[in-house]
Design a protein around this motif. Structure first.
Motif, PDB file in Angstrom:
ATOM      1  N   LYS A   1       0.642  -1.311  -0.090  1.00  0.00           N
ATOM      2  CA  LYS A   1       0.002  -0.116   0.025  1.00  0.00           C
ATOM      3  C   LYS A   1       0.900   1.154   0.073  1.00  0.00           C
ATOM      4  N   GLN A   2       1.842   1.205   0.914  1.00  0.00           N
ATOM      5  CA  GLN A   2       2.357   2.663   1.082  1.00  0.00           C
ATOM      6  C   GLN A   2       3.473   2.976  -0.265  1.00  0.00           C
ATOM      7  N   GLN A   3       3.968   1.822  -1.126  1.00  0.00           N
ATOM      8  CA  GLN A   3       4.478   2.273  -2.349  1.00  0.00           C
ATOM      9  C   GLN A   3       3.401   2.756  -3.208  1.00  0.00           C
ATOM     10  N   VAL A   4       2.248   2.003  -3.413  1.00  0.00           N
ATOM     11  CA  VAL A   4       1.330   2.650  -4.356  1.00  0.00           C
ATOM     12  C   VAL A   4       0.859   3.901  -4.004  1.00  0.00           C
ATOM     13  N   VAL A   5       0.691   4.206  -2.545  1.00  0.00           N
ATOM     14  CA  VAL A   5       0.188   5.705  -2.385  1.00  0.00           C
ATOM     15  C   VAL A   5       1.438   6.742  -2.575  1.00  0.00           C
ATOM     16  N   ASP A   6       2.637   6.365  -2.308  1.00  0.00           N
ATOM     17  CA  ASP A   6       3.586   7.263  -2.548  1.00  0.00           C
ATOM     18  C   ASP A   6       3.742   7.702  -4.046  1.00  0.00           C
ATOM     19  N   SER A   7       3.562   6.541  -5.037  1.00  0.00           N
ATOM     20  CA  SER A   7       3.671   6.588  -6.385  1.00  0.00           C
ATOM     21  C   SER A   7       2.398   7.788  -6.930  1.00  0.00           C
ATOM     22  N   PHE A   8       1.304   7.467  -6.538  1.00  0.00           N
ATOM     23  CA  PHE A   8       0.183   8.544  -6.802  1.00  0.00           C
ATOM     24  C   PHE A   8       0.528   9.855  -6.491  1.00  0.00           C
ATOM     25  N   CYS A   9       1.122  10.038  -5.177  1.00  0.00           N
ATOM     26  CA  CYS A   9       1.203  11.316  -4.720  1.00  0.00           C
ATOM     27  C   CYS A   9       2.516  11.999  -5.434  1.00  0.00           C
ATOM     28  N   LYS A  10       3.486  11.154  -5.613  1.00  0.00           N
ATOM     29  CA  LYS A  10       4.554  11.789  -6.558  1.00  0.00           C
ATOM     30  C   LYS A  10       4.040  12.176  -7.769  1.00  0.00           C
ATOM     31  N   GLN A  11       2.942  11.403  -8.480  1.00  0.00           N
ATOM     32  CA  GLN A  11       2.618  11.666  -9.799  1.00  0.00           C
ATOM     33  C   GLN A  11       1.630  13.035  -9.632  1.00  0.00           C
ATOM     34  N   TYR A  12       0.785  13.111  -8.842  1.00  0.00           N
ATOM     35  CA  TYR A  12      -0.428  14.038  -8.906  1.00  0.00           C
ATOM     36  C   TYR A  12      -0.187  14.991  -7.833  1.00  0.00           C
ATOM     37  N   GLY A  13       1.026  15.022  -6.858  1.00  0.00           N
ATOM     38  CA  GLY A  13       1.148  16.095  -5.726  1.00  0.00           C
ATOM     39  C   GLY A  13      -0.106  16.010  -4.666  1.00  0.00           C
ATOM     40  N   ASN A  14      -0.522  14.700  -4.678  1.00  0.00           N
ATOM     41  CA  ASN A  14      -1.620  14.676  -3.378  1.00  0.00           C
ATOM     42  C   ASN A  14      -0.637  14.517  -2.080  1.00  0.00           C
ATOM     43  N   SER A  15      -1.441  14.941  -1.050  1.00  0.00           N
ATOM     44  CA  SER A  15      -1.156  14.721   0.212  1.00  0.00           C
ATOM     45  C   SER A  15      -0.930  13.320   0.472  1.00  0.00           C
ATOM     46  N   VAL A  16       0.404  12.828   1.081  1.00  0.00           N
ATOM     47  CA  VAL A  16       0.371  11.376   1.404  1.00  0.00           C
ATOM     48  C   VAL A  16      -0.685  10.867   2.408  1.00  0.00           C
ATOM     49  N   GLU A  17      -0.899  11.671   3.298  1.00  0.00           N
ATOM     50  CA  GLU A  17      -1.866  11.486   4.424  1.00  0.00           C
ATOM     51  C   GLU A  17      -3.156  11.182   4.065  1.00  0.00           C
ATOM     52  N   GLN A  18      -3.399  12.596   3.163  1.00  0.00           N
ATOM     53  CA  GLN A  18      -4.928  12.416   2.408  1.00  0.00           C
ATOM     54  C   GLN A  18      -5.240  11.220   1.502  1.00  0.00           C
ATOM     55  N   PHE A  19      -4.238  10.954   0.902  1.00  0.00           N
ATOM     56  CA  PHE A  19      -4.235   9.886  -0.231  1.00  0.00           C
ATOM     57  C   PHE A  19      -4.348   8.496   0.718  1.00  0.00           C
ATOM     58  N   SER A  20      -3.671   8.521   1.456  1.00  0.00           N
ATOM     59  CA  SER A  20      -3.706   6.932   2.255  1.00  0.00           C
ATOM     60  C   SER A  20      -5.008   6.881   3.056  1.00  0.00           C
ATOM     61  N   GLU A  21      -5.562   7.957   3.515  1.00  0.00           N
ATOM     62  CA  GLU A  21      -7.254   7.971   3.954  1.00  0.00           C
ATOM     63  C   GLU A  21      -7.928   7.258   3.037  1.00  0.00           C
ATOM     64  N   PHE A  22      -8.079   8.248   1.890  1.00  0.00           N
ATOM     65  CA  PHE A  22      -8.879   7.735   0.718  1.00  0.00           C
ATOM     66  C   PHE A  22      -8.637   6.392   0.272  1.00  0.00           C
ATOM     67  N   PHE A  23      -7.355   5.986  -0.063  1.00  0.00           N
ATOM     68  CA  PHE A  23      -7.167   4.482  -0.283  1.00  0.00           C
ATOM     69  C   PHE A  23      -7.935   3.658   0.606  1.00  0.00           C
ATOM     70  N   SER A  24      -7.658   3.795   1.975  1.00  0.00           N
ATOM     71  CA  SER A  24      -8.104   3.062   2.920  1.00  0.00           C
ATOM     72  C   SER A  24      -9.873   2.924   2.859  1.00  0.00           C
ATOM     73  N   LYS A  25     -10.478   4.135   2.786  1.00  0.00           N
ATOM     74  CA  LYS A  25     -11.725   4.349   2.716  1.00  0.00           C
ATOM     75  C   LYS A  25     -12.438   3.626   1.597  1.00  0.00           C
ATOM     76  N   PHE A  26     -11.687   4.132   0.425  1.00  0.00           N
ATOM     77  CA  PHE A  26     -12.188   3.316  -0.924  1.00  0.00           C
ATOM     78  C   PHE A  26     -12.219   1.931  -0.916  1.00  0.00           C
ATOM     79  N   TYR A  27     -11.052   1.253  -0.514  1.00  0.00           N
ATOM     80  CA  TYR A  27     -10.910  -0.278  -0.682  1.00  0.00           C
ATOM     81  C   TYR A  27     -11.278  -1.331   0.562  1.00  0.00           C
ATOM     82  N   ASP A  28     -11.120  -0.558   1.723  1.00  0.00           N
ATOM     83  CA  ASP A  28     -11.084  -1.335   2.796  1.00  0.00           C
ATOM     84  C   ASP A  28     -12.604  -1.335   3.533  1.00  0.00           C
ATOM     85  N   ASN A  29     -13.543  -0.455   2.818  1.00  0.00           N
ATOM     86  CA  ASN A  29     -14.984  -0.543   3.245  1.00  0.00           C
ATOM     87  C   ASN A  29     -15.451  -1.717   2.932  1.00  0.00           C
TER      88      ASN A  29
END
Length: 329
Positions: free
Chosen positions: A19-47
Motif C-alpha cells: 500500500k505505501q508504495q502505491v500511495v507514494d507513487s500516486f502522490c509523486k505523480q499528482y501532488g496529493n498529500s500522502v496522509e490524505q491519499f492514504s486515508e482515501f485509499f483505505s476508505k475506498f478499498y477497505d470498506n
C-alpha cells in the motif's frame, strides 16, 4: 496466481505491504498529500462494500511495486438481474517502469483469470488518449456519453457560491436514490450500501438534491457544483431518479430546477451527461425540448464483457448512464 512479464516483473494481487508504495507513487505523480491519499485509499478499498469485491492488481519486481490498477465493485442490473460488474479505477505506473506495457499486461491478466474472480462485466470511462489501448485488449466502445448545457445566469461570475443559499433552495439528503423505475434497461444498482460507501470516501464535494412530488409521481435530481475557469459555476445533474412516464411532469420538474438554479445568483449553467442514442428516452426528449445545447465534450464509455448477454450490452439504447456512473462523481 501470478503472470510473468519478461523474466522479472510479475502481475499479481495487491497485498497490504504494498500500500505505501502505491500511495507514494500516486502522490509523486499528482501532488496529493500522502496522509490524505492514504486515508482515501483505505476508505475506498477497505470498506465492507468493496473489501473482497474489488480487484487490485500490481506489477512487482521483487519487493518493488512497479504498477497498480484497480477494478472496483460497481453493481449493474441487466434487465432487472444484478450481475458481478466492476469499474476501472485508479491506475499508476511508477516512473522507472513506464513504456514497458505493464497496464496492457494487467488487462491481459483479467482476460486470463476473469473466471477465477467470477467477473461478468467491467466498464470504464477512459480519457481519449488511452482509448485505443483498451480496444486492442478486446474492450468495446459502443457509444460515448454526451454533455448538454443550459445557460442559467450570465452575471453569475459576479457572485461567489453561497452554501446557505444552496441549502435553502436544494435538499442535502436524498429520498428516492435507491428506487429504480427501469426493468428493461442496463443501469446502476442503487442501494443504501453503495451510497454509504461513496459518501465515506468522497469528502471533497457537497452534494445536493432537488425533488418534485405530485400525487404518486416523483422525480429527484442528484447535483453538485463544479468550478470552471475559477469564476464559472456549473451545476451538474449527476443522476435522475423518477417513476414518472409523463413528459409534462418531467419537463415541469426541469423548469423548476432551472428556476432554483437562477435564484442562487451564482450558478452559471446547468449541465447533464447522458446517453443520447435512445431518442425515445423521456429525459432526452425533455432536454431537447428545453433547448439544452449539446457541446463537443463527451465521456468515453467502454466495457469488457466476460459473462453477460452481449446482445443486450452492445445495443446503446439499453444503457442508462449519467455522470454519477463514474467513480469520480
Amino acid at each position: 496466481m501470478q503472470s510473468n512479464v519478461g523474466n522479472e516483473i510479475k502481475i499479481t494481487l495487491h497485498e497490504p505491504w504494498m500500500k505505501q508504495q502505491v500511495v507514494d507513487s500516486f502522490c509523486k505523480q499528482y501532488g496529493n498529500s500522502v496522509e490524505q491519499f492514504s486515508e482515501f485509499f483505505s476508505k475506498f478499498y477497505d470498506n465492507d462494500f468493496q473489501k473482497g469485491n474489488s480487484l487490485r492488481l500490481v506489477a512487482i519486481l521483487g519487493d518493488v511495486v512497479a504498477g497498480f490498477a484497480s477494478f472496483c465493485k460497481w453493481p449493474y442490473k441487466v434487465y432487472g438481474k444484478e450481475i458481478n460488474s466492476l469499474q476501472c479505477g485508479n491506475v499508476i505506473i511508477s516512473e522507472n517502469f513506464r513504456g514497458k506495457g505493464l497496464y496492457n499486461k494487467m488487462l491481459d491478466y483479467l482476460n486470463e483469470h476473469h473466471s477465477r474472480f467470477k467477473i461478468d462485466l467491467i466498464i470504464g470511462f477512459p480519457i481519449k488518449e488511452i482509448l485505443k489501448l483498451y480496444l486492442k485488449s478486446q474492450w468495446k466502445n459502443p457509444f460515448n456519453i454526451s454533455w448538454y448545457i443550459s445557460v442559467t445566469n450570465i452575471f453569475s461570475v459576479l457572485f461567489p457560491v453561497n452554501k446557505k443559499k444552496m441549502e435553502s433552495l436544494f435538499l442535502t439528503e436524498p429520498k428516492y436514490q435507491i428506487n429504480s423505475p427501469y426493468s428493461n434497461k442496463i443501469e446502476l444498482v442503487k442501494t443504501k450500501e453503495f451510497f454509504t460507501w461513496h459518501k465515506s470516501y468522497n469528502f471533497i464535494f457537497d452534494y445536493y438534491f432537488f425533488r418534485i412530488e405530485h400525487e404518486n409521481e416523483y422525480i429527484e435530481f442528484t447535483l453538485k457544483i463544479n468550478y470552471r475557469e475559477k469564476f464559472i459555476k456549473e451545476l451538474i445533474i449527476g443522476d435522475i431518479t423518477t417513476n414518472s412516464h409523463s413528459i409534462d411532469f418531467i419537463k415541469n420538474a426541469f423548469k423548476k430546477l432551472q428556476k432554483a438554479a437562477f435564484k442562487t445568483g451564482f450558478i452559471s449553467f446547468i449541465s447533464i451527461a447522458i446517453n443520447d442514442l435512445d431518442k425515445n428516452a423521456l429525459i432526452f426528449k425533455v432536454i431537447s425540448n428545453l433547448k439544452f445545447k449539446k457541446i463537443e465534450k463527451d465521456i468515453k464509455f467502454i466495457y469488457r464483457n466476460f459473462n453477460a448477454d452481449e446482445n443486450l450490452l452492445s445495443n446503446p439504447t439499453n444503457w442508462v448512464l449519467y455522470r454519477r456512473d463514474l467513480d469520480t462523481w
